[in-house]
Each structure stands twice: as C-alpha cells, then as structure tokens.
Write a protein that holds these residues in place. Structure first.
Motif, PDB file in Angstrom:
ATOM      1  N   VAL A 136      22.044  33.644  11.055  1.00  0.00           N
ATOM      2  CA  VAL A 136      23.454  33.411  10.738  1.00  0.00           C
ATOM      3  C   VAL A 136      24.172  34.643  10.198  1.00  0.00           C
ATOM      4  O   VAL A 136      25.408  34.701  10.185  1.00  0.00           O
ATOM      5  CB  VAL A 136      23.574  32.243   9.726  1.00  0.00           C
ATOM      6  CG1 VAL A 136      23.123  32.670   8.333  1.00  0.00           C
ATOM      7  CG2 VAL A 136      24.989  31.687   9.698  1.00  0.00           C
ATOM      8  N   PHE A 139      27.426  36.181  11.446  1.00  0.00           N
ATOM      9  CA  PHE A 139      28.590  35.313  11.454  1.00  0.00           C
ATOM     10  C   PHE A 139      29.295  35.263  10.099  1.00  0.00           C
ATOM     11  O   PHE A 139      30.357  34.653   9.985  1.00  0.00           O
ATOM     12  CB  PHE A 139      28.184  33.904  11.898  1.00  0.00           C
ATOM     13  CG  PHE A 139      27.659  33.872  13.304  1.00  0.00           C
ATOM     14  CD1 PHE A 139      28.517  33.740  14.378  1.00  0.00           C
ATOM     15  CD2 PHE A 139      26.293  33.993  13.551  1.00  0.00           C
ATOM     16  CE1 PHE A 139      28.029  33.725  15.683  1.00  0.00           C
ATOM     17  CE2 PHE A 139      25.794  33.974  14.846  1.00  0.00           C
ATOM     18  CZ  PHE A 139      26.671  33.845  15.919  1.00  0.00           C
ATOM     19  N   GLU A 297      28.259  30.038  13.994  1.00  0.00           N
ATOM     20  CA  GLU A 297      26.960  30.251  14.639  1.00  0.00           C
ATOM     21  C   GLU A 297      26.665  29.140  15.642  1.00  0.00           C
ATOM     22  O   GLU A 297      26.263  29.391  16.787  1.00  0.00           O
ATOM     23  CB  GLU A 297      25.878  30.290  13.569  1.00  0.00           C
ATOM     24  CG  GLU A 297      24.450  30.337  14.107  1.00  0.00           C
ATOM     25  CD  GLU A 297      23.446  30.092  12.994  1.00  0.00           C
ATOM     26  OE1 GLU A 297      22.611  30.969  12.762  1.00  0.00           O
ATOM     27  OE2 GLU A 297      23.497  29.005  12.358  1.00  0.00           O
TER      28      GLU A 297
END
Length: 342
Positions: A136, A139, A297
């Motif tokens: 992640v 992001f 994500e």
C-alpha cells in the motif's frame, strides 16, 4: 462489477472491507472466510490495529460466510479472493485460489520465502489470472507524489535516496520474531521500503547490510543498495528499538537532479520539496485518512482485473523482487559481506 471474497477477518481484513465500501458499485464483497465464528458473525470488537478505526459490530447480511478456505475458493460467485491471512499462509492459499480460477489480491509480504513467491508468480502466469500483492505504501500521498514525479521526470534524473522505517517492539504480535510466522522486521516492516526502492530505482545488483540479529531474523539494520550506475546512491534503515515511546516512524529523503524530496512522520515534517533555485515548497496533497490509501490500492487492483493488464504497483513480480532484497540483506548481515542480488 467485481465480486470479492475476503480470506481472513483480522485487522487487515477489516481495513480492506471498509476500503471496499468507498469504491461504489464497481465492487461488492460477496463472501468471507474466517475460523473465528464470532468475527464471522459480525462481532469485530476484538479487532485492533495501530492505525485506523477499531472493530465494531458489523452487519454482514447478504455476504456468504465460510469457515473453510476450500468453500470460498469454489464459490462461483467470487471473481477475486483478497487474502488477509498470516504471511505463512499466503503462498498456499494464493496458489489454490489461482488454480481455482480466481484472481488474487494478497496482503504483503508476497510470502516468507522466495521459492514460494516464485511459485505464486509462475502459477498466475500459467493460469492466466492476476496475482497482485497489496503493497500500500505507493498509495499514501507523500510516496505517491514521489513516484509520480519520478515517472514524469519533473525534477530530472533520480540520484538516490535514504529511507527509514522503525518501530518499537510490537509486543502484541506473538509471532513477529518467528521466521515462519511474520518473518521479523525485514520481511514484515522493511519490505515496504524494499518494494518502493525497487519501484523507483529498479533492481539493485548487490546489497551490503550491517545490523543486529535476533534469533534467525534481523532486528535492526542499515543497508546500502548497489546499482550499475555508481552515481545512484540508495540506502535504508529499518528495524525495532526497545523504547516504546516511539511506536512508529517512516521517513525518506529522495534526491533528483533538480530537487530533493523530504518527509518524516515522527518529526511531523510533511512532504517538502527543496528546489534547485533554493525554494522550499510544500505540495498540496490529497486529504483523507489511512483507509483512503487502501481504497486507492484496491481500486488499482480492480482496474487490473477489469482491463486484464497487470498493475504497475501491485504486480506480483515486483513484490517477489522486494522479498529477494530482504533475504539478501539478511544474508549480508549474517556474513558481513556484500551479497549479489541475482
């Protein structure tokens, strides 16, 4: 609409479920699998994490609920399985899901061992399904900005960077230090920065790390990543300290020809751009909470399934390479030698 089945209702399973709710009609969670019957019935009050909301009573009406993974994998209503299980189960479940005809989004790390990661990648290629690993970090706004300007060339060529990710001892994770459990700081924590380094700079040719070991896993370490370009200077620091007063920090300093980007969560330093003409700029970044990054994500994963094209950020091969780097770094710490990556 992409129909998703979530495997594992722990903290990350909960965060993914909440993030899916922000994506509108393009996705629907249609199934869940969890051994804990209380959580499977919607009582998530025992779920806690180090960010985001805490668990509460959830209405799971209309969602198929399974105690056995085989039942989730064979559910014809499921298009993609979102794996939020312990890392030791990632390879086994991902390969079974891929062979069962499902696309797979799997939480990081891709696996605990490189051979398992390679089998996951090869299986996805063979069956023609998407294997995406939920790293992640790219992001989150500061890292997303850094990746975007690196791709655009806005500040010229990348010259290197320094990355930091340090936590206090996560006493609530019983298998954090188990190489066959969470995998320790290298695989569970630093893997974020290894992935981002691989994303920005490509695959290093060698690594040199120094650090302390705790049993079979690295506890605290400094790493230098070596590239064919001798002017590309990239380093990272990661691991665990014993002072619980600083539970978490992540930071970076990324050098371009025409600017330097600086960010430090512990020092409360927001993303700052130091330009070649002496200016200090603070870019306007999107507002939002941590769940928003996960929603972005997951939106990227859905786009990959919809288009049939691999995600540049979630590609399983990229995640495999990050795991390779972590294992090479550990080898370097143990042997006190520079270790070739290939």
């Amino acid at each position: 609409m992409i129909r998703v089945g979530i495997a594992g209702i722990g903290f990350m399973g909960m965060i993914h479920y909440l993030a899916y709710q922000r994506l509108g009609e393009r996705v629907k969670v249609v199934a869940m699998c969890e051994k804990d019957r209380q959580r499977l019935q919607g009582d998530w009050r025992s779920i806690k994490g180090n960010f985001g909301p805490q668990g509460e009573i959830m209405n799971l009406e209309g969602i198929a609920r399974y105690e056995e993974l085989a039942d989730l994998i064979t559910d014809p209503q499921v298009d993609m399985i979102d794996i939020c299980l312990p890392p030791s189960l990632h390879a086994q479940v991902a390969i079974a899901a891929l062979n069962g005809g499902k696309h797979v989004l799997c939480e990081k790390p891709i696996a605990l061992y490189v051979d398992d990661a390679e089998r996951m990648v090869q299986t996805a290629t063979r069956v023609g399904k998407q294997l995406m690993i939920a790293h992640v970090l790219p992001f989150f706004p500061a890292y997303r900005f850094a990746h975007q300007v690196a791709k655009s060339g806005q500040y010229g060529k990348l010259r290197g960077g320094m990355f930091e990710r340090i936590i206090s001892d996560p006493l609530w994770l019983r298998d954090f230090w188990d190489p066959n459990g969470c995998g320790g700081p290298m695989v569970d924590l630093h893997i974020h920065d290894a992935h981002f380094i691989r994303l920005l700079f490509g695959m290093p040719k060698a690594v040199h790390s120094v650090g302390r070991m705790r049993g079979e896993v690295a506890e605290f370490f400094h790493s230098q990543f070596l590239f064919d370009d001798p002017d590309l200077v990239v380093a990272a620091t990661g691991g665990v300290i014993y002072q619980q007063g600083r539970p978490f920090t992540n930071a970076f300093e990324i050098h371009f020809e025409k600017a330097t980007l600086v960010f430090d969560s512990w020092a409360n330093l927001p993303l700052t751009v130091l330009t070649e003409d002496g200016k200090v700029e603070r870019p306007d970044l999107p507002a939002g909470d941590e769940v928003d990054a996960f929603a972005q994500e997951l939106a990227d994963a859905l786009a990959a399934v919809e288009s049939g094209q691999p995600s540049d950020l979630l590609d399983g091969r990229l995640a495999r390479d990050a795991l390779i780097l972590g294992h090479r770094q550990t080898q370097s710490i143990k042997t006190r030698q520079t270790i070739a990556v290939a």
